[in-house]
Design an enzyme around this catalytic site. Structure first.
Site, PDB file in Angstrom:
ATOM      1  N   SER A   1      26.109  17.099   5.438  1.00 18.27           N
ATOM      2  CA  SER A   1      25.108  16.295   4.427  1.00 18.27           C
ATOM      3  C   SER A   1      25.455  14.764   4.787  1.00 18.27           C
ATOM      4  O   SER A   1      26.697  14.474   4.960  1.00 18.27           O
ATOM      5  CB  SER A   1      25.222  16.499   3.085  1.00 18.27           C
ATOM      6  OG  SER A   1      24.452  15.440   2.246  1.00 18.27           O
TER       7      SER A   1
ATOM      8  N   TYR B   1      30.310  17.468  -4.431  1.00 18.83           N
ATOM      9  CA  TYR B   1      29.523  17.821  -3.304  1.00 18.83           C
ATOM     10  C   TYR B   1      29.751  17.043  -2.007  1.00 18.83           C
ATOM     11  O   TYR B   1      29.896  17.429  -1.051  1.00 18.83           O
ATOM     12  CB  TYR B   1      27.947  17.773  -3.710  1.00 18.83           C
ATOM     13  CG  TYR B   1      27.153  17.913  -2.595  1.00 18.83           C
ATOM     14  CD1 TYR B   1      26.723  19.393  -2.277  1.00 18.83           C
ATOM     15  CD2 TYR B   1      26.336  17.184  -1.862  1.00 18.83           C
ATOM     16  CE1 TYR B   1      26.039  19.987  -1.250  1.00 18.83           C
ATOM     17  CE2 TYR B   1      25.709  17.299  -0.888  1.00 18.83           C
ATOM     18  CZ  TYR B   1      25.162  18.798  -0.383  1.00 18.83           C
ATOM     19  OH  TYR B   1      24.177  19.094   0.449  1.00 18.83           O
TER      20      TYR B   1
END
Length: 261
Positions: free
Chosen positions: A156, A170
């Site tokens: 990501s 995350y």
């Protein structure tokens, strides 16, 4: 994409076999369908949404592709071992792996999050990715009777931005995935195994609803140079290229699919 197995290698089909973890939704679903179009025999992995996985399998088969579904929780080491054993027994050796399974939890500042949450995120996003890659190595390495292969990790852009006030845990997990990608790629490159990653930015998937803000991409679109969120298909295109022979000299690198961020 069709390949013939080398003599003595335990392959039951001439189609290359690709496992996509967490492929019953979003980027995983888009990647599975595109991979089937390119000639891969796709193994659809899902944790709990059997209906979505079977629907994807049916869609691929209606197109004329080959797909099978196997349930496994990627946060569970024993389930991962069983998953790869089933693939080898039923279909043969993997040629491709997409480590797509990933989770995030409710948006909140890091200081309000707790240890249990960090464990949940890291068990799937980091440990799950690493264990799946280790098991895939046993399928792909010539030392184990394999023919090489390609692994693509779905990271990501949060690994770079840090995702403050929303998903620092995350983002940190995806930073670990980036580091793992670089190191593992160098270890296995001489065995004809390529390891790369894609780093999606703000992509229109239902993952944002999981985090508590279904319209998050719309809210943040003005901060994106291209002034819009991306689609799962756009990320899948990058993954498919990294899996393909067109990327035969590409390993240990990243494609940012983030609209210029």
């Amino acid at each position: 994409m069709y390949r013939t197995a080398k003599k003595g290698v335990e392959n039951k089909m001439t189609q290359p076999i690709l496992l996509i973890t967490g492929s019953s939704r979003g980027i995983g679903t888009a990647t599975a369908f595109k991979a089937a179009q390119k000639g891969w025999h796709v193994v659809i992995n899902y944790k709990s949404n059997e209906t979505a996985a079977l629907t994807l399998q049916q869609r691929i088969e209606e197109f004329g592709g080959k797909a099978d579904c196997i349930q496994a929780d990627i946060s569970d080491p024993e389930a991962i071992t069983t998953l790869f054993e089933k693939i080898k027994t039923k279909f043969g050796l993997l040629s491709g792996l997409v480590n797509n399974a990933g989770i995030l939890e409710q948006q909140m500042p890091f200081t309000e999050s707790d240890l249990d949450r960090w464990h949940r995120v890291f068990n799937t996003n980091v440990i799950g990715t690493m264990l799946c890659s280790k098991e895939a190595y046993k399928h792909m390495s010539p030392k184990h009777g394999g023919n090489g292969g390609a692994i693509v990790n779905v990271s990501s852009l949060a690994s770079i931005t840090g995702s403050p006030f929303e998903y620092v845990d995350y983002a940190t997990s995806k930073g670990a995935v980036d580091t793992f990608t670089k190191g593992f790629a160098k270890e296995v490159a001489s065995e004809n195994i390529r390891v790369n990653a894609v780093r999606p930015g703000f992509i229109e998937t239902d993952m944002h609803a999981t985090g508590g803000e279904p319209e998050r991409v719309k809210r943040l679109a003005p901060s994106i140079p291209m002034q819009r969120g991306g689609t799962a298909d756009e990320v899948a295109n990058a993954i498919i290229w990294l899996l393909s022979e067109e990327a035969s000299y590409t390993s240990g690198t990243f494609i940012d699919v983030a609209g210029g961020r």
